[in-house]
Design a protein around this motif. Structure first.
Motif, PDB file in Angstrom:
ATOM      1  N   ARG A 260       0.812  -1.218   0.000  1.00  6.29           N
ATOM      2  CA  ARG A 260       0.000   0.000   0.000  1.00  6.29           C
ATOM      3  C   ARG A 260       0.845   1.268   0.000  1.00  6.29           C
ATOM      4  NH1 ARG A 260      -4.872  -1.697   4.204  1.00  6.29           N
ATOM      5  NH2 ARG A 260      -6.212  -2.686   2.610  1.00  6.29           N
ATOM      6  N   ALA A 261       2.122   1.149   0.308  1.00  5.83           N
ATOM      7  CA  ALA A 261       2.998   2.318   0.248  1.00  5.83           C
ATOM      8  C   ALA A 261       3.219   2.800  -1.183  1.00  5.83           C
ATOM      9  CB  ALA A 261       4.344   1.998   0.901  1.00  5.83           C
ATOM     10  N   THR A 262       3.010   1.928  -2.153  1.00  9.58           N
ATOM     11  CA  THR A 262       3.137   2.317  -3.561  1.00  9.58           C
ATOM     12  C   THR A 262       1.901   3.099  -3.978  1.00  9.58           C
ATOM     13  OG1 THR A 262       4.413   0.307  -4.026  1.00  9.58           O
ATOM     14  CG2 THR A 262       3.451   1.463  -5.904  1.00  9.58           C
ATOM     15  N   PRO A 263       2.074   4.329  -4.494  1.00 12.44           N
ATOM     16  CA  PRO A 263       0.901   5.135  -4.864  1.00 12.44           C
ATOM     17  C   PRO A 263       0.207   4.576  -6.100  1.00 12.44           C
ATOM     18  CG  PRO A 263       2.912   6.268  -5.492  1.00 12.44           C
ATOM     19  CD  PRO A 263       3.345   5.063  -4.708  1.00 12.44           C
ATOM     20  N   ASP A 264      -1.077   4.799  -6.175  1.00 14.31           N
ATOM     21  CA  ASP A 264      -1.870   4.385  -7.324  1.00 14.31           C
ATOM     22  C   ASP A 264      -1.937   5.524  -8.342  1.00 14.31           C
ATOM     23  OD1 ASP A 264      -2.356   1.971  -6.076  1.00 14.31           O
ATOM     24  OD2 ASP A 264      -4.209   2.673  -5.138  1.00 14.31           O
ATOM     25  N   VAL A 265      -2.134   5.159  -9.586  1.00 15.69           N
ATOM     26  CA  VAL A 265      -2.230   6.115 -10.691  1.00 15.69           C
ATOM     27  C   VAL A 265      -3.668   6.166 -11.172  1.00 15.69           C
ATOM     28  CG1 VAL A 265      -1.505   6.639 -13.045  1.00 15.69           C
ATOM     29  CG2 VAL A 265       0.151   5.767 -11.393  1.00 15.69           C
ATOM     30  N   LEU A 288      -1.039  11.338 -10.048  1.00 19.40           N
ATOM     31  CA  LEU A 288      -0.255  10.462  -9.197  1.00 19.40           C
ATOM     32  C   LEU A 288      -0.002  11.159  -7.879  1.00 19.40           C
ATOM     33  CD1 LEU A 288       1.484   7.852  -8.860  1.00 19.40           C
ATOM     34  CD2 LEU A 288       3.410   9.183  -9.745  1.00 19.40           C
ATOM     35  N   PRO A 289      -0.452  10.589  -6.733  1.00 22.28           N
ATOM     36  CA  PRO A 289      -0.168  11.223  -5.447  1.00 22.28           C
ATOM     37  C   PRO A 289       1.317  11.140  -5.115  1.00 22.28           C
ATOM     38  CG  PRO A 289      -1.206   9.095  -5.124  1.00 22.28           C
ATOM     39  CD  PRO A 289      -1.253   9.368  -6.587  1.00 22.28           C
ATOM     40  N   LEU A 290       1.819  12.189  -4.513  1.00 20.75           N
ATOM     41  CA  LEU A 290       3.224  12.231  -4.117  1.00 20.75           C
ATOM     42  C   LEU A 290       3.367  11.719  -2.690  1.00 20.75           C
ATOM     43  CD1 LEU A 290       4.208  15.733  -5.562  1.00 20.75           C
ATOM     44  CD2 LEU A 290       4.511  13.478  -6.616  1.00 20.75           C
ATOM     45  N   PRO A 291       4.090  10.625  -2.466  1.00 18.18           N
ATOM     46  CA  PRO A 291       4.237  10.050  -1.120  1.00 18.18           C
ATOM     47  C   PRO A 291       5.229  10.845  -0.274  1.00 18.18           C
ATOM     48  CG  PRO A 291       5.487   8.759  -2.698  1.00 18.18           C
ATOM     49  CD  PRO A 291       4.788   9.819  -3.501  1.00 18.18           C
ATOM     50  N   LEU A 292       4.876  12.079   0.039  1.00 20.45           N
ATOM     51  CA  LEU A 292       5.770  12.918   0.826  1.00 20.45           C
ATOM     52  C   LEU A 292       5.494  12.797   2.324  1.00 20.45           C
ATOM     53  CD1 LEU A 292       5.752  16.160  -1.361  1.00 20.45           C
ATOM     54  CD2 LEU A 292       7.424  14.285  -1.344  1.00 20.45           C
ATOM     55  N   PHE A 293       4.248  12.727   2.718  1.00 27.52           N
ATOM     56  CA  PHE A 293       3.895  12.733   4.132  1.00 27.52           C
ATOM     57  C   PHE A 293       3.403  11.362   4.630  1.00 27.52           C
ATOM     58  CE2 PHE A 293       2.917  16.965   2.326  1.00 27.52           C
ATOM     59  CZ  PHE A 293       3.916  17.675   2.953  1.00 27.52           C
ATOM     60  N   ASP A 294       2.675  10.649   3.801  1.00 24.96           N
ATOM     61  CA  ASP A 294       2.102   9.367   4.211  1.00 24.96           C
ATOM     62  C   ASP A 294       2.713   8.252   3.377  1.00 24.96           C
ATOM     63  OD1 ASP A 294       0.659   7.240   5.087  1.00 24.96           O
ATOM     64  OD2 ASP A 294      -1.288   7.909   4.348  1.00 24.96           O
ATOM     65  N   ARG A 295       3.603   7.498   3.982  1.00 21.07           N
ATOM     66  CA  ARG A 295       4.199   6.341   3.326  1.00 21.07           C
ATOM     67  C   ARG A 295       3.756   5.026   3.981  1.00 21.07           C
ATOM     68  NH1 ARG A 295      10.487   8.298   2.110  1.00 21.07           N
ATOM     69  NH2 ARG A 295       9.935  10.200   0.969  1.00 21.07           N
ATOM     70  N   ASN A 296       2.710   5.093   4.764  1.00 20.66           N
ATOM     71  CA  ASN A 296       2.104   3.913   5.402  1.00 20.66           C
ATOM     72  C   ASN A 296       3.078   3.205   6.345  1.00 20.66           C
ATOM     73  OD1 ASN A 296      -0.418   2.573   5.543  1.00 20.66           O
ATOM     74  ND2 ASN A 296       0.403   0.817   4.432  1.00 20.66           N
TER      75      ASN A 296
END
Length: 411
Positions: A260-265, A288-296
């Motif tokens: 789930r850490a991989t962002p969805d497109v 594409l969401p940028l995983p800057l704050f929430d990386r699970n």
């Protein structure tokens, strides 16, 4: 006059119907195998319902994200050339989220593992229910035999009292002996009342365990004397199977949280209508969401800890299952030997009472010896019942430890 008789007739008819219904509802309990096969207890329904719920979640886990339909109208309601819809730009697009990193496959695998866990728990519930049903059935049968012994004790006590009275009347015994024999007969009658109450309670527990609305008046005899030997356990104990399934679920959840850490497109495609130019154009986009704050990271750490706990519970379940199986085997062997010894003791006590009675009637033994021999006989018969009941319980415990059903079909 006739109008006053109708309420009385209705009351009598109602009472008669109630008596007939009560007689129909009260019955001898079916054989144990039938109850094991046909019981619809709430405990079993819980496991079945939880399995269906897990299967529903597994079906839902296969679903893909729904597409989105987007309609945008721009350049309307302004001033000058943008008044009304003369220069409007209308865009109609469809967007679809694409799950990346294998999330869907991991989600499906987790749901399948949860189904396996629910089935394992249902199997554990069936084995535990079968054990409790065997014990309840054997307890009810033992209560019925205790009642028969109590009734036999009344007959023996009354026979002894008549013999004592005969000897008193012939001047061979003091009046005190007749009173003692009469008191013993009264005590035996009180024991019958207690045994009846115990049998009623045992039958009520059996009926409640089966989940039906029937009322049992007796059970089909044979459980206490039935030999049951556990076959060699080829599968894991039910508790271990549940712990293994839970460990698999925890491992699948950890894998899912990592993915789930991989962002969805999200991709979109549509058409734009340009009213001012009287033209239509295609539009496409990618977000594409940028995983800057929430990386699970927190969810991954939590799932990792749950996986560690599940592995520890599995080790505990394996150790406990081994200990329980060895203990149950020892208890079963000891209970079988105790039942055999109690059977021999009952035979000896029966012969001792026969000889004591012959000696008392011949005037060679005092009344106290006869009463003592009768008490010993009743106690020996009670011990034999208790030993057989303990053997049935030990067989049920051993079956549960092996994941089997005592006196029934294998799981």
């Amino acid at each position: 006059m006739s109008s006053n008789r109708w309420p009385l007739r209705a009351a009598l008819a109602s009472a008669a119907c109630g008596a007939l219904y009560g007689a129909a509802a009260a019955q001898t309990a079916p054989p144990l195998e039938t109850l094991l096969r046909e019981a619809s207890a709430p405990r079993l329904m819980v496991g079945e319902a939880e399995t269906r719920a897990a299967e529903g979640r597994a079906l839902q886990a296969r679903a893909r994200p729904n597409p989105t339909l987007d309609l945008q109208v721009e350049n309307v309601g302004g001033e000058g050339p943008y008044r009304d819809f003369q220069s409007a730009e209308t865009t109609l697009s469809v967007g679809q989220t694409l799950e990346l990193g294998g999330k869907r496959g991991a989600r499906i695998a987790t749901a399948r593992a949860e189904v396996d866990t629910a089935r394992s728990r249902a199997g554990l519930g069936r084995v535990a229910f079968a054990r409790d049903l065997v014990v309840a059935y054997a307890t009810a049968e033992a209560a019925g035999e205790r009642l028969n012994i109590a009734k036999d004790g009344v007959d023996l006590a009354e026979t002894d009292a008549r013999a004592a009275r005969l000897l008193v009347d012939n001047g061979k015994e003091a009046e005190l002996r007749a009173l003692q024999a009469k008191a013993a007969a009264s005590a035996a009658q009180a024991e019958v009342s207690r045994a009846e109450a115990e049998q009623g309670a045992a039958l009520a527990r059996l009926a409640a365990l089966t989940g039906g609305e029937r009322t049992f008046t007796a059970v089909t005899p044979g459980v206490l004397d039935r030999a049951w030997s556990a076959s060699v356990a080829t599968a894991e104990a039910p508790t271990v199977a549940v712990a293994q399934a839970e460990q698999q679920v925890a491992a699948r959840k950890l894998d899912l949280e990592r993915r789930r850490a991989t962002p969805d497109v999200t991709v979109s495609f549509g058409l734009r209508r340009l009213a001012g130019d009287d033209a239509t154009a295609a539009v496409a986009g990618v977000s594409l969401p940028l995983p800057l704050f929430d990386r699970n990271r927190g969810a991954v750490a939590s799932a990792r800890a749950e996986a560690d706990a599940a592995r520890a519970r599995l080790l505990m379940a394996q150790a406990d299952a081994t200990a329980d199986r060895r203990s149950a085997e020892g208890e079963a062997r000891a209970a079988d030997r105790s039942a055999a010894a109690a059977h021999e003791g009952e035979g000896a006590a029966r012969e001792a009472y026969r000889l004591a009675r012959l000696g008392y009637e011949a005037g060679k033994l005092p009344l106290i010896e006869l009463l003592s021999a009768r008490c010993d006989l009743v106690a020996a018969r009670q011990r034999h019942i208790e030993a057989r009941l303990a053997r049935a319980k030990a067989s049920a415990d051993l079956a549960q430890a092996n994941g089997q059903i005592a006196f029934g079909d294998a799981r």
